[in-house]
Structures are given as structure tokens and as C-alpha cells.
Design a protein around this motif. Structure first.
Motif, PDB file in Angstrom:
ATOM      1  N   TYR A 185     -14.076 -28.264 -18.686  1.00 22.26           N
ATOM      2  CA  TYR A 185     -12.950 -29.205 -18.641  1.00 22.26           C
ATOM      3  C   TYR A 185     -11.602 -28.507 -18.800  1.00 22.26           C
ATOM      4  O   TYR A 185     -10.577 -29.167 -18.968  1.00 22.26           O
ATOM      5  N   SER A 186     -11.590 -27.180 -18.793  1.00 28.24           N
ATOM      6  CA  SER A 186     -10.346 -26.423 -19.013  1.00 28.24           C
ATOM      7  C   SER A 186      -9.598 -26.949 -20.232  1.00 28.24           C
ATOM      8  O   SER A 186      -8.428 -27.316 -20.151  1.00 28.24           O
ATOM      9  N   ILE A 187     -10.304 -26.973 -21.360  1.00 29.16           N
ATOM     10  CA  ILE A 187      -9.717 -27.557 -22.572  1.00 29.16           C
ATOM     11  C   ILE A 187     -10.144 -26.729 -23.794  1.00 29.16           C
ATOM     12  O   ILE A 187     -11.288 -26.276 -23.846  1.00 29.16           O
ATOM     13  N   PRO A 188      -9.260 -26.479 -24.733  1.00 29.13           N
ATOM     14  CA  PRO A 188      -9.735 -25.828 -25.960  1.00 29.13           C
ATOM     15  C   PRO A 188     -10.716 -26.753 -26.690  1.00 29.13           C
ATOM     16  O   PRO A 188     -10.551 -27.972 -26.652  1.00 29.13           O
ATOM     17  N   VAL A 189     -11.706 -26.186 -27.338  1.00 27.27           N
ATOM     18  CA  VAL A 189     -12.690 -26.968 -28.089  1.00 27.27           C
ATOM     19  C   VAL A 189     -12.609 -26.529 -29.545  1.00 27.27           C
ATOM     20  O   VAL A 189     -12.469 -25.339 -29.828  1.00 27.27           O
ATOM     21  N   MET A 190     -12.677 -27.525 -30.440  1.00 25.20           N
ATOM     22  CA  MET A 190     -12.615 -27.177 -31.855  1.00 25.20           C
ATOM     23  C   MET A 190     -14.008 -27.132 -32.472  1.00 25.20           C
ATOM     24  O   MET A 190     -14.868 -27.941 -32.142  1.00 25.20           O
ATOM     25  N   MET A 191     -14.224 -26.146 -33.350  1.00 20.62           N
ATOM     26  CA  MET A 191     -15.412 -26.168 -34.210  1.00 20.62           C
ATOM     27  C   MET A 191     -14.917 -26.346 -35.630  1.00 20.62           C
ATOM     28  O   MET A 191     -14.069 -25.590 -36.090  1.00 20.62           O
ATOM     29  N   ARG A 192     -15.459 -27.355 -36.310  1.00 18.09           N
ATOM     30  CA  ARG A 192     -15.048 -27.613 -37.679  1.00 18.09           C
ATOM     31  C   ARG A 192     -16.231 -27.360 -38.616  1.00 18.09           C
ATOM     32  O   ARG A 192     -17.316 -27.896 -38.420  1.00 18.09           O
ATOM     33  N   ILE A 193     -15.991 -26.496 -39.603  1.00 15.32           N
ATOM     34  CA  ILE A 193     -17.024 -26.258 -40.607  1.00 15.32           C
ATOM     35  C   ILE A 193     -16.415 -26.507 -41.981  1.00 15.32           C
ATOM     36  O   ILE A 193     -15.196 -26.647 -42.105  1.00 15.32           O
ATOM     37  N   THR A 194     -17.272 -26.583 -42.987  1.00 21.46           N
ATOM     38  CA  THR A 194     -16.783 -26.714 -44.363  1.00 21.46           C
ATOM     39  C   THR A 194     -17.365 -25.563 -45.195  1.00 21.46           C
ATOM     40  O   THR A 194     -18.255 -24.846 -44.738  1.00 21.46           O
ATOM     41  N   THR A 195     -16.854 -25.437 -46.422  1.00 20.81           N
ATOM     42  CA  THR A 195     -17.183 -24.288 -47.269  1.00 20.81           C
ATOM     43  C   THR A 195     -18.680 -23.981 -47.332  1.00 20.81           C
ATOM     44  O   THR A 195     -19.094 -22.844 -47.168  1.00 20.81           O
ATOM     45  N   ARG A 196     -19.492 -25.012 -47.582  1.00 20.33           N
ATOM     46  CA  ARG A 196     -20.929 -24.766 -47.786  1.00 20.33           C
ATOM     47  C   ARG A 196     -21.622 -24.316 -46.504  1.00 20.33           C
ATOM     48  O   ARG A 196     -22.696 -23.717 -46.562  1.00 20.33           O
ATOM     49  N   MET A 197     -21.053 -24.691 -45.363  1.00 23.68           N
ATOM     50  CA  MET A 197     -21.598 -24.214 -44.083  1.00 23.68           C
ATOM     51  C   MET A 197     -21.156 -22.768 -43.877  1.00 23.68           C
ATOM     52  O   MET A 197     -21.948 -21.911 -43.478  1.00 23.68           O
ATOM     53  N   ALA A 198     -19.899 -22.497 -44.176  1.00 24.26           N
ATOM     54  CA  ALA A 198     -19.323 -21.170 -43.961  1.00 24.26           C
ATOM     55  C   ALA A 198     -19.992 -20.116 -44.833  1.00 24.26           C
ATOM     56  O   ALA A 198     -20.268 -19.008 -44.389  1.00 24.26           O
ATOM     57  N   HIS A 199     -20.268 -20.483 -46.089  1.00 23.63           N
ATOM     58  CA  HIS A 199     -20.676 -19.489 -47.075  1.00 23.63           C
ATOM     59  C   HIS A 199     -22.110 -19.662 -47.545  1.00 23.63           C
ATOM     60  O   HIS A 199     -22.435 -19.382 -48.693  1.00 23.63           O
ATOM     61  N   SER A 200     -22.947 -20.165 -46.685  1.00 20.76           N
ATOM     62  CA  SER A 200     -24.351 -20.233 -47.026  1.00 20.76           C
ATOM     63  C   SER A 200     -25.151 -19.498 -45.953  1.00 20.76           C
ATOM     64  O   SER A 200     -24.820 -19.568 -44.771  1.00 20.76           O
ATOM     65  N   ARG A 201     -26.177 -18.768 -46.419  1.00 21.14           N
ATOM     66  CA  ARG A 201     -26.999 -17.965 -45.505  1.00 21.14           C
ATOM     67  C   ARG A 201     -28.312 -18.665 -45.184  1.00 21.14           C
ATOM     68  O   ARG A 201     -28.898 -19.300 -46.050  1.00 21.14           O
ATOM     69  N   ALA A 202     -28.760 -18.476 -43.970  1.00 20.65           N
ATOM     70  CA  ALA A 202     -30.112 -18.886 -43.608  1.00 20.65           C
ATOM     71  C   ALA A 202     -30.502 -18.103 -42.364  1.00 20.65           C
ATOM     72  O   ALA A 202     -29.673 -17.417 -41.753  1.00 20.65           O
TER      73      ALA A 202
END
Lengths: 200, 532
Positions: free
Chosen positions: B156-173
Motif C-alpha cells: 500500500y506504499s504506507i509506513p506500518v507501525m509495530m507497537r510493543i510494550t515493556t514485557r514483550m520487549a524485555h522477555s525471552r522465549a
């Protein structure tokens, strides 16, 4: 089969190394794992904690529900108490007895010890002293991990293997001092449980 | 299939490396920092010639990414939630210009304010810009969504946003990789006026964006990340967003979940699923990490007669991050009786490291200000914000990047004297320079202290863009040379240092003092490397 662990300490005390060792051991045998950690401001000498979850089935939440942790492993006695609401009724608390005093109003150590004594299932170990006696002050965190090892046996983790994986790049000397620390911690707990004739 | 243990942040980075990304731009900020760090330290990224660039601030990062996209290549720009405020101008306008090469904007929110000054929800920015927003539920989705988002962006020739929060950012799996894709080659936009937002063209571009809205709804309805799980018990329907889904499922490990569940991970909301859930269920419970965005839009201003539970009616507390226990309580599931934190436990706030240069700077500042009333020091965002706490209690504000200098100016304009600003070197080049120019232009009576520790310390030691030429920058902005003072903050120099501050506090004009000494953490790091 699952093991939910709260790792606690002060920024810079090496709880993420403990997490990495347990995590690596868990992965090795194909367990599911999630581990949430704290970055940013608290790493500057503030209280830090990590939620470490291991299971033989899919794990959803990155956070352990309150009151459901099987273990609290702490490298600092007051920090062990801070996370008490996370511990389940039959859970175990394993903590270092050496306080890390970097605040002006650090409480009376005797009061902390007396509070720890009231917790039904606890292991209090002077990991700093044991590490020092072994000639490796840096490995107090591995002494604590060693003291927690008997409680990790029910998820069949090979912690020694985890140490080899995590510290392998740093050479044999580092591996050995961490292994020695781990062994000393494990022996402490094993002897204590035997003395009190507690089966886990 | 071999699993890699990755933080959510790292999974996004690896996803980008494997999706043909050519460059990543960022200003460090918790909890987003590890995305760019991962690319910067990845051998594969180096071999593929992927640029990992720490920018001066989030706005310059966003604009550089837009330029990379203009040239036809895939790019990612990362920031913490408040960083998106700084980059809001290019961000919103990029939705009007559109993208050429795939462009992903990652915003990492910090509900519960673990390391931030507010808990704003970046999904609102995505909605504001009218672009698709993706919100991963787990580390594997973090990885998988990146290639999907690049494709969507280019479709779509459009920027796309990805939104994460702290627990997603700083948790391992564990994360499983997929085959890598080649990078794009340079390819300019077909329409060379696409990026020229003169009103006449901006109106055309805006119409194009509006015209794409229905397609974005359709994409959400067909998205592999939005899932509808039907249930037999229609007394309640549950909507989750992002990691809230995990907290829901955590409560149904041992017992069956019979309520229908809509898991939302792509916005705009998938309309057919929402309609189905609302038409079939008696009540709706909305579980979302952040502000009640879904809840508010479903409720509508007039409450629409649909029975909705969530953060707005108190079923869940309005502020703070969710967790399995809060979700259990919202569902009426009994939670175990828990112990209280014993009374003996005291707070352990973050502290300046032993040997930190800021300690010596604050000791000197406190002595220089000793004869004045309290409350004269405006400060900023970085390790030195800890100077607000005991034992220093040296500073009186911390609002947004760069605000120290301009707030000191405003207070000086009001007649406060002395008016002091304390700002770090990284924060100064991020957003302090323009404020200092204001002070110079208006000959404001301010004393600006730039704590130069030669790094962006709080986020782990990223390069500081003014390192080595702060004096020239300050002089170039027009501060008189005799009122630019540099000293080394060490205990031995204390008397000399506080007198320098004292002298400049007495000067009725713009002075800049630059205490210069490397961050102790970085010094130790260097020493360890050297003697390894």
C-alpha cells in the motif's frame, strides 16, 4: 511439569547470569521457557527481578501470577522479602544472607534475618563468604544458584551444562570457578535439608 | 527446528535482518534499545551490509528512515513511546507522503512507567496517522510480523507501525527463523512529486490515504495475527490486544475456556470479528495493555447500549500494566491468598554508580548553590535524573528531552535568578541545542551545565553525538567563549569546580559549564576489554 522462578537482587549483582544458566539448561532438554527481565533505570543500583518460567508445555504469560512462584532465588536478603507476595504456599525461598547496602535507610539486618526465619520454606546462605573462601568473590551468584539446585532437580535440569554453555567462551578457569561455586552451594542446601530431614 | 532464545526486541531485529531490511535508525530508549543494538552487533547484519545507525534523536531517525524508503529500500525506525512525540511531525506526514521501500516504525510503550515519565499508548498515534498497526503477542510473532509488515508497507506504499510494550520487549522465549529475503535495490518513487507536501499535492496524497482505509480494514479481517476462537458460553465475549492474550490464557491452563475470544494483533480492528462477538455475546470484556483504546471505541460516546467491561468501568484498574492476576480478578477467577511485602523492606531506588562523574558535579553544584534558596535547577532525562533523590536532591525538574534549558529560560524570563539547567551530553545534542540558541538570542540569564560523560549512559552506552566537540557546538551557537567553562568532575578538584560554577551563577547572561569525565561504567568496560 513446570517451575516458576523469581530471581531477585540489585542491579549489577548478576541475576541475569543465573537466568541465562538455568535457561540454557532448560533449552538443552527441549523445555519451553520464558524469561522476563528488567532493563533501563533500575539497573543503576535499584532493585531488579526476573521472572523465569520453565515447563514441558507451552507457556503463555511472561509474568508469573502472584502467589504462584515455586522458587524465589535472591542474591540479596531484603530483595528476597520484597517478592514474597509472588511465592506460593509451598514454594521455597533461597537467598544470600549478605546485604547490599546502597541506600541511606537500609533496615536493621537482624530484623531482615528474623523475618526470613519466619518463612516456612527457606534457605539462607552466606554466598559471599563461601565464594570468597573459594577465592572467587565474583561467583557468589553461582553459589546461590547451587543452593537452589536441589529444587530444580524435579525439572531435570543439568545446571552444570548450562554453566558450560554460558561461560564457555570465557575459558576453563572461569568455568571451573563457577562450577566450584555451584557445587558448594548445592552441598550447603543438601546438608541442611538432610539435617532437618526435609524431603523436597 | 532450532529455537533461538530472543528478547521480543531481538526477535524484531532478527526478523528485519531476515526480511531484506537495508537500514535501521534509532535513538536509544527503554524498552526499545535492544532492537538496534542487536542489529548493530549482528555479524550477519554486517555481512549483509545492513546499516545500524544511532541517530541524534527520534525525529532525525524517522526522517532518515523515510529517505531510505524513498530510495526504495526497506527500513525500520525504533523508539520508545515518548520518542514518538519527538518524531511525531515526520511520522504523521510520512503517512501522507506514503512509503516507497517498506518502512516499519517500532514504538515501544512502557505501561507502569518502569523507565519512563508517562505510559502513553502509541496505538493512538497509529490511528491518528491512519496507518496499519501491528501488536505482537509473543516473541515468535515479533519475528514473523516484521516480514508481514514490510510486505504490507510495500503493498500500500504506507509506513506500518509495530507497537510493543515493556514485557514483550524485555522477555525471552524460543523463536524459529524463516528463510531470509534479499534486500531491495535502489528504486525511486514512480511519482516524483509523491513526497512534496505542497498543499495541492498533500490533498491528493491525503485522499489516497483515505482511499486506502477500507483496504486496511480488509487486511485486518484477513490478517493471520487476528484470531477468533469461538466458545459455547456466550454470556461473555473477550477481546484481547497484544500480550493481554497471554494473561488471559494463563488463567485457563487447567480449566477450559468456554467464552468466545477475539485476539487482536492488527489494527484497524477486524470489523467482522468485532461485529460477530458483539452480536452474539451478552457482555464484552476488553483486555488491552495500555489505554482503553479498543474499549473506548466500542463503547462510543453514548455507550451504545452494549455492555462492556474493561479499564473504563473499573473492572480493571485504569493505569499500569496488566498481569495474569489482574486478569483473573477481572474474570472473577479466585486468586491465591498472597503474603504481603514484610514491613522491614524499604525502597531501593536506582542510584548513581560508585565513581560516577555526576556525583562530583552535583556535589560541586550543591555547594555553589548553598547560599541561595532551593528550587532553582531544571534538569533532564538520563542517569543524572537520579540527582533528584537523596542524598543530592540537586534538581527540580525532569519533563522531556531538552526541557531543562528552555524551562530555565522561561523561569529566568520570569525573574528567577540564578536559573540553572542540568542536562547530559546526549540529551543536549538530542534536543537541547535549539533551546540554548533561544537563550543566546534573547541573552537570557541562565547557567547551563552540560554533564559530558561521553556516552548515552542510561540505555547502555550508545555513542554520544556531541562527543569531542561540545565546546565548538556551544561556541557555534553563540555562547561567549569566556563563559564556556570546562572542568573535570573529580573529588580532588571539588573546590576549584564549585568556584567555577559560583562565578558563572553570578554572570548575568548565558553561561555553559561542561564537566567532562567518561561514564565510569564505560571506563570499566574499556579496562576489562584491555586486560582480557
Amino acid at each position: 511439569m513446570k517451575e516458576d522462578i523469581i530471581l531477585a537482587g540489585v542491579g549489577g549483582q548478576g541475576i541475569l547470569s543465573i537466568a541465562a544458566v538455568i535457561g540454557s539448561a532448560a533449552l538443552e532438554i527441549g523445555m519451553y521457557m520464558k524469561q522476563s527481565e528488567v532493563h533501563g533505570m533500575s539497573q543503576r543500583g535499584g532493585d531488579v527481578m526476573s521472572n523465569l518460567r520453565i515447563a514441558d508445555h507451552e507457556i503463555f504469560s511472561d509474568l508469573i501470577p502472584c502467589g504462584k512462584a515455586d522458587l524465589i532465588i535472591s542474591v540479596e536478603p531484603m530483595e528476597a522479602l520484597r517478592h514474597l507476595p509472588m511465592l506460593s504456599h509451598d514454594g521455597w525461598l533461597i537467598t544470600n544472607s549478605t546485604p547490599f547496602k546502597n541506600t541511606l535507610d537500609y533496615p536493621d539486618v537482624d530484623k531482615i534475618m528474623a523475618t526470613l526465619e519466619k518463612i516456612p520454606n527457606h534457605i539462607v546462605i552466606d554466598a559471599d563468604k563461601i565464594a570468597k573462601d573459594l577465592g572467587s568473590t565474583m561467583s557468589a551468584n553461582m553459589v546461590i544458584l547451587g543452593a537452589a539446585c536441589p529444587f530444580l532437580d524435579n525439572v531435570c535440569l543439568d545446571i552444570e551444562n548450562g554453566i558450560r554453555n554460558i561461560f564457555g567462551r570465557k575459558g576453563e578457569k572461569v568455568i571451573k570457578s563457577n562450577m566450584d561455586a555451584l557445587k558448594a552451594g548445592r552441598e550447603y542446601t543438601t546438608a541442611l535439608l538432610k539435617k532437618q530431614t526435609i524431603k523436597i | 527446528m532450532q529455537k533461538l532464545m530472543l528478547l521480543g526486541d531481538e526477535a524484531i531485529a532478527l526478523g528485519a535482518i531476515d526480511s531484506g531490511m537495508s537500514a535501521i535508525y534509532a535513538y536509544p530508549g527503554t524498552p526499545s534499545t535492544e532492537i538496534t543494538e542487536y542489529v548493530a552487533h549482528s555479524r550477519e547484519a554486517k555481512e549483509k551490509n545492513i546499516l545500524a545507525s544511532w541517530s541524534t534523536n527520534e525525529k532525525t531517525a524517522m526522517e532518515a528512515a523515510l529517505g531510505m524508503s524513498y530510495a526504495g529500500k526497506r527500513t525500520m525506525v525504533c523508539m520508545k513511546h515518548v520518542g514518538l512525540n519527538v518524531a511525531a511531525d515526520p511520522f504523521i506526514n510520512a503517512s501522507i507522503t506514503g512509503a516507497n521501500g517498506g518502512m516499519i516504525v517500532v514504538a515501544a510503550d512502557d505501561p507502569s512507567m518502569h523507565s519512563s515519565q508517562n505510559e502513553q499508548d502509541s496505538r493512538f498515534y497509529g490511528k491518528f496517522a491512519m496507518i496499519p498497526v501491528l501488536e505482537p503477542t509473543n516473541q515468535q510473532e515479533c519475528y514473523d510480523m516484521v516480514s508481514y509488515a514490510f510486505d504490507l508497507s510495500e503493498k500500500y506504499s504506507i509506513p506500518v507501525m509495530m507497537r510493543i510494550t515493556t514485557r514483550m520487549a524485555h522477555s525471552r522465549a524460543g523463536v524459529v527463523r524463516k528463510p531470509a529475503r534479499e534486500q531491495n535495490s535502489i528504486k525511486l518513487p514512480v511519482n516524483l512529486i509523491q513526497y512534496v507536501l505542497l498543499p495541492g499535492n498533500a490533498r491528493k496524497q491525503y485522499k489516497k490515504l483515505l482511499g486506502n482505509q477500507q483496504s486496511f480494514f480488509d487486511e485486518s479481517a484477513a490478517s493471520p495475527f487476528n484470531k477468533y476462537f469461538d466458545g459455547t458460553d456466550k454470556s461473555l465475549g473477550i477481546i484481547t490486544s497484544g500480550i493481554a492474550y497471554n494473561y488471559l490464557m494463563e488463567n485457563f491452563q487447567d480449566n477450559k475456556l468456554n467464552f468466545p475470544v477475539l485476539k487482536i494483533s492488527q489494527y484497524p480492528m477486524p470489523r467482522p470479528f468485532v461485529e460477530k462477538l458483539i452480536s452474539e455475546c451478552k457482555e464484552i470484556l476488553v483486555l488491552e495493555e495500555g489505554y482503553p483504546m479498543i474499549e473506548e471505541s466500542l463503547r462510543g460516546f453514548l455507550n451504545n447500549g452494549i455492555r462492556i467491561k474493561g479499564r473504563m468501568d473499573g473492572t480493571l484498574v485504569f493505569e499500569g500494566e496488566l498481569n495474569p492476576t489482574k486478569v483473573a480478578a477481572a474474570l472473577g477467577i479466585p486468586v491465591p491468598q498472597i503474603a504481603n511485602i514484610p514491613e522491614v523492606v524499604t525502597n531501593r531506588p536506582p542510584a548513581l554508580c560508585s565513581g560516577c562523574p555526576h556525583i562530583d558535579s552535583y556535589l560541586a553544584l550543591n555547594q555553589a548553590l548553598d547560599k541561595y534558596a532551593k528550587g532553582l535547577v531544571f534538569s533532564d532525562i538520563g542517569c543524572y535524573t537520579i540527582g533528584a533523590l537523596k542524598p543530592f536532591e540537586s534538581i527540580n525538574s525532569c519533563v522531556d528531552m531538552g526541557a531543562s534549558i528552555t524551562m530555565a529560560k522561561g523561569a529566568a524570563d520570569a525573574g528567577l535568578s540564578p536559573a540553572v539547567a542540568v542536562i547530559g551530553d546526549g540529551t543536549f545534542t538530542h534536543s537541547g541545542m535549539t533551546g540554548l540558541l533561544d537563550c543566546v538570542k534573547h541573552k537570557s540569564n541562565v547557567t547551563v551545565i552540560i554533564l559530558d560523560n561521553k556516552t548515552t549512559a542510561m540505555t547502555g552506552g550508545q555513542p554520544s553525538h556531541g562527543d569531542g566537540h561540545l565546546f565548538d557546538i556551544v561556541k557555534g551557537l553563540g555562547v561567549e567563549e569566556e563563559h564556556i567553562r570546562i572542568f573535570k568532575p573529580i573529588r580532588k578538584n571539588h573546590d576549584e569546580n564549585y568556584r567555577i560554577i559560583e562565578e558563572e551563577l553570578n554572570y548575568k547572561g548565558v553561561s555553559v559549564i561542561i564537566p567532562t569525565r567518561e561514564c565510569i561504567v564505560e571506563t570499566n568496560k574499556r579496562m576489562r576489554e584491555k586486560f582480557k
